[in-house]
Design a protein around this motif. Structure first.
Motif, mmCIF file in Angstrom:
data_model
loop_
_atom_site.group_PDB
_atom_site.id
_atom_site.type_symbol
_atom_site.label_atom_id
_atom_site.label_comp_id
_atom_site.label_asym_id
_atom_site.label_seq_id
_atom_site.Cartn_x
_atom_site.Cartn_y
_atom_site.Cartn_z
ATOM 1 N N PRO B 91 0.840 -1.196 0.000
ATOM 2 C CA PRO B 91 0.000 0.000 0.000
ATOM 3 C C PRO B 91 0.876 1.247 0.000
ATOM 4 N N ASP B 92 0.406 2.246 -0.662
ATOM 5 C CA ASP B 92 1.219 3.441 -0.785
ATOM 6 C C ASP B 92 1.445 4.066 0.587
ATOM 7 N N VAL B 93 2.695 4.353 0.866
ATOM 8 C CA VAL B 93 3.033 4.949 2.149
ATOM 9 C C VAL B 93 3.371 6.417 1.919
ATOM 10 N N PRO B 94 2.693 7.292 2.626
ATOM 11 C CA PRO B 94 2.985 8.701 2.403
ATOM 12 C C PRO B 94 4.457 9.015 2.684
ATOM 13 N N ASP B 95 4.984 9.949 1.963
ATOM 14 C CA ASP B 95 6.381 10.314 2.074
ATOM 15 C C ASP B 95 6.570 11.199 3.291
ATOM 16 N N GLN B 96 6.857 10.586 4.426
ATOM 17 C CA GLN B 96 7.019 11.394 5.629
ATOM 18 C C GLN B 96 8.310 11.011 6.315
ATOM 19 N N ASP B 97 8.790 11.849 7.188
ATOM 20 C CA ASP B 97 10.024 11.571 7.885
ATOM 21 C C ASP B 97 9.729 10.771 9.152
ATOM 22 N N ASP B 98 10.142 9.525 9.147
ATOM 23 C CA ASP B 98 9.856 8.644 10.278
ATOM 24 C C ASP B 98 11.006 8.539 11.265
ATOM 25 N N THR B 99 11.942 9.451 11.160
ATOM 26 C CA THR B 99 13.105 9.368 12.035
ATOM 27 C C THR B 99 12.706 9.231 13.507
ATOM 28 N N LEU B 100 11.723 10.012 13.893
ATOM 29 C CA LEU B 100 11.309 10.007 15.297
ATOM 30 C C LEU B 100 10.688 8.664 15.684
ATOM 31 N N VAL B 101 9.916 8.086 14.768
ATOM 32 C CA VAL B 101 9.303 6.779 15.020
ATOM 33 C C VAL B 101 10.393 5.740 15.272
ATOM 34 N N VAL B 102 11.418 5.768 14.419
ATOM 35 C CA VAL B 102 12.519 4.809 14.562
ATOM 36 C C VAL B 102 13.241 5.031 15.892
ATOM 37 N N LEU B 103 13.427 6.294 16.243
ATOM 38 C CA LEU B 103 14.122 6.609 17.490
ATOM 39 C C LEU B 103 13.337 6.092 18.708
ATOM 40 N N PHE B 104 12.020 6.268 18.691
ATOM 41 C CA PHE B 104 11.203 5.737 19.790
ATOM 42 C C PHE B 104 11.318 4.218 19.877
ATOM 43 N N LEU B 105 11.361 3.543 18.724
ATOM 44 C CA LEU B 105 11.494 2.080 18.732
ATOM 45 C C LEU B 105 12.848 1.664 19.304
ATOM 46 N N CYS B 106 13.886 2.377 18.903
ATOM 47 C CA CYS B 106 15.234 2.019 19.355
ATOM 48 C C CYS B 106 15.419 2.246 20.855
ATOM 49 N N CYS B 107 14.677 3.192 21.401
ATOM 50 C CA CYS B 107 14.772 3.464 22.843
ATOM 51 C C CYS B 107 13.605 2.790 23.564
ATOM 52 N N HIS B 108 13.268 1.603 23.110
ATOM 53 C CA HIS B 108 12.133 0.855 23.636
ATOM 54 C C HIS B 108 12.354 0.492 25.110
ATOM 55 N N PRO B 109 11.292 0.584 25.924
ATOM 56 C CA PRO B 109 11.472 0.293 27.357
ATOM 57 C C PRO B 109 11.896 -1.144 27.656
ATOM 58 N N ALA B 110 11.665 -2.065 26.715
ATOM 59 C CA ALA B 110 12.067 -3.456 26.975
ATOM 60 C C ALA B 110 13.581 -3.647 26.845
ATOM 61 N N LEU B 111 14.283 -2.637 26.346
ATOM 62 C CA LEU B 111 15.732 -2.772 26.142
ATOM 63 C C LEU B 111 16.516 -2.225 27.332
ATOM 64 N N THR B 112 17.673 -2.825 27.595
ATOM 65 C CA THR B 112 18.600 -2.218 28.551
ATOM 66 C C THR B 112 19.185 -0.971 27.885
ATOM 67 N N SER B 113 19.721 -0.070 28.706
ATOM 68 C CA SER B 113 20.217 1.163 28.093
ATOM 69 C C SER B 113 21.387 0.885 27.141
ATOM 70 N N ALA B 114 22.216 -0.112 27.472
ATOM 71 C CA ALA B 114 23.343 -0.416 26.577
ATOM 72 C C ALA B 114 22.838 -0.882 25.213
ATOM 73 N N SER B 115 21.781 -1.692 25.215
ATOM 74 C CA SER B 115 21.216 -2.163 23.953
ATOM 75 C C SER B 115 20.576 -1.020 23.190
ATOM 76 N N ALA B 116 19.859 -0.174 23.908
ATOM 77 C CA ALA B 116 19.196 0.958 23.255
ATOM 78 C C ALA B 116 20.226 1.897 22.625
ATOM 79 N N ILE B 117 21.326 2.106 23.314
ATOM 80 C CA ILE B 117 22.388 2.970 22.778
ATOM 81 C C ILE B 117 22.938 2.389 21.480
ATOM 82 N N ALA B 118 23.259 1.091 21.507
ATOM 83 C CA ALA B 118 23.848 0.451 20.329
ATOM 84 C C ALA B 118 22.881 0.493 19.152
ATOM 85 N N LEU B 119 21.620 0.170 19.435
ATOM 86 C CA LEU B 119 20.625 0.131 18.364
ATOM 87 C C LEU B 119 20.370 1.528 17.797
#
Lengths: 147, 404
Positions: B91-119
């Motif tokens: 399906p067509d995905v609108p052309d938007q900047d998802d940087t923030l979405v990715v950042l929220f995923l990478c700093c997921h609460p299920a991760l330890t801080s070391a993992s979140a930093i690396a990711l």
């Protein structure tokens, strides 16, 4: 995250018999235990380094005055049980986790499948940078904002 | 690779990952595909020139890798996703900047801080696993394992590729800011030697904080964090001497501070403070700004700093902040008042930092022997090598010249 050195020497724990007197399958079980633990620490991304060292026969002691006079001798002549057998470096979230891994090392099975309870020395590795925001705030004070 | 190509790739990297992630919902596989596309671009672009639509190029390349990857897995086992891919265009995905979405995923609460930093460094920062491993002084295989586990954890959490709900957002944003601050920390203290490349991490943390600030310009704590980083980082060059040893703030050569950076930090801080809610990053930035704006150490506005630590203490209830307040109190009211704050603290703070502060205050009070004892105690208990050198030097200095 902090790095810890886990030191394994030749202290016998509760098992006085040298490995050469164990049953072959006991030696296999012993090695398998180490291998499984190793694989587990690799998979968890905690293992930084793991080494087993050669014995006293291949060891040397070097002294030097820094001006070209270097002496190489056999030794050191310490008790066998004090020799470093190997070491692991793990990088873990907490000190408790480092102690837990050390306990797993200590519980390696010996004759009869009994844990040999070898003493494992745990040493924290010096850091170059603070490891969390609390330490960072402390650091800012030491280097900077307060002193 | 030329710097401008590298900058462009690292800017586009989280955007492309965001789009792919939203299209296919597989964070883990999408992240691998984006890394491969980045490597392809790093090879082709400097040679053939940057394509007219670089983002489209990366997206197409990454998408092709992703589909290839699924096809090759198909021979081993069936996957739900590949059906979706085979069944026609996504399906067509609108052309938007998802940087923030990715950042929220990478700093997921299920991760330890070391993992979140690396990711975060890999998925948002566009660094390679080898670069991240080098910065954290671990083997590449260790870091690769850590990152792939982190990705699986995020994947298994089932969190959709979207911004957290408005109810969750403040908590999640705090986690993002904390991870960025930790990345900054990693780079902060390095000067030379084995940790040389860690200075890049401070730059990277500032770049990422700018990126978040660009997306959330009205959030005062985001602005506060960026200001704090800039105001602290402005002192980087003066923080170590030629031998690489630490130089405390009072002894730093202020002409070596980065004054444009201070001006930028102060301007950001002013815009944040005016906007209403005050948080801990803004307060810390305000304290850093007071230090940065003093023409010399003696001109530091300690009463104002003391007041700010008081506010910070109320917001965070952190005994560490109380320690800092003890120092500020001593500067305003004399060492006896500072020592009284320390005594009130009792055993709520343990560790070497209490000894450091007590040593400083005892020295101010003229008790050189007592100060040396506490510097020694602190040096024995810190796990930080440059700091240990500094503390040992302090103890030696106090012992070697009993009278100044």
């Amino acid at each position: 995250m902090s790095k810890y050195l886990l030191v394994v020497d030749f202290q016998p724990g509760v098992c006085e018999a040298p490995m050469s007197q164990w049953q072959p399958d006991e030696i296999t079980a012993h090695m398998d235990y180490y291998r499984l633990l190793h694989d587990e620490l690799v998979a968890s991304g905690e293992l930084v380094q793991s080494e087993v060292l050669t014995g006293p026969e291949l060891a040397a002691v070097v002294t030097s005055d820094g001006r070209g006079s270097t002496v190489v001798t056999d030794g050191p002549f310490q008790e066998f049980k004090e020799w470093l057998a190997g070491f692991q470096v793990v990088e873990v979230e907490t000190r408790a986790r480092a102690l837990e891994i050390a306990a797993r090392l200590s519980a390696v099975p010996g004759p009869g499948g009994v844990a040999i309870q070898q003493p494992i020395q745990v040493r924290e590795v010096m850091e170059q940078a603070p490891r969390d925001t609390g330490a960072m705030d402390d650091w800012l004070q030491t280097v900077g904002d307060g002193s | 690779m030329p710097d401008d190509v590298e900058d462009l790739l690292r800017e586009l990297s989280p955007q492309v990952l965001g789009t792919l992630g939203r299209r296919y919902g597989d964070f883990d596989a999408a992240e691998d595909a984006v890394q491969e596309a980045l490597l392809a671009a790093a090879t082709h672009w400097p040679r053939d020139g940057v394509p007219e639509r670089p983002r489209g190029w990366l997206l197409q390349t990454a998408e092709r890798r992703l589909v290839d990857q699924w096809r090759s897995e198909q021979s081993r086992r069936r996957r739900e996703q590949e059906t979706a891919v085979r069944d026609g265009p996504a399906p067509d995905v609108p052309d938007q900047d998802d940087t923030l979405v990715v950042l929220f995923l990478c700093c997921h609460p299920a991760l330890t801080s070391a993992s979140a930093i690396a990711l975060t460094l890999r998925a948002v920062g566009g660094l390679t696993t080898a670069e991240i491993a080098k910065a954290f002084l671990v083997p590449e295989s260790t870091m690769a394992q850590r990152i792939s586990r982190a990705k699986r954890t995020v994947q298994d959490s089932g969190e959709p590729f979207a911004l957290p709900s408005p109810a969750q957002r403040p908590t999640r944003l705090r986690q993002v800011l904390q991870v960025l601050y930790l990345i900054y920390n990693e780079g902060y203290t390095s000067s030379s030697g084995p940790a040389l490349n860690r200075t890049d991490l401070a730059d990277e943390a500032i770049r990422l904080a700018r990126l978040v600030h660009h997306q959330l310009p009205d959030d005062p704590e985001v602005t506060g964090l960026l200001a704090l980083m800039l105001l602290t980082d402005a002192r980087r060059a003066a923080r170590t001497d030629a031998a690489g040893e630490l130089v405390p703030l009072a002894a730093q050569e202020r002409s070596r501070w980065n004054h444009p950076r201070i001006a930028e930090g102060v301007a950001l801080l002013d815009s944040a403070i005016g906007s209403g809610s005050v948080g801990e990053y803004q307060l810390q930035a305000a304290i850093a700004a007071l230090h940065d704006r003093a023409p010399d150490a003696a001109a530091t506005d300690w009463p104002q700093i003391l007041a700010l630590y008081g506010l910070l203490e109320r917001i965070t209830s952190s005994p560490v902040v109380t320690l800092n307040r003890a120092v500020a109190m001593a500067m305003v009211d004399g060492p006896a008042s500072g020592l009284a704050v320390l005594d009130d603290l009792g055993d709520r703070v343990t560790g070497h930092r209490v000894d450091v502060v007590r040593a400083h205050l005892l020295e101010m009070a003229g008790d050189r022997a007592g100060a040396a004892t506490h510097f020694d105690a602190a040096a024995r208990r810190t796990s930080n090598l440059p700091e240990q050198h500094y503390l040992t030097q302090q103890a030696a200095r106090l012992r070697s010249s009993p009278t100044d």
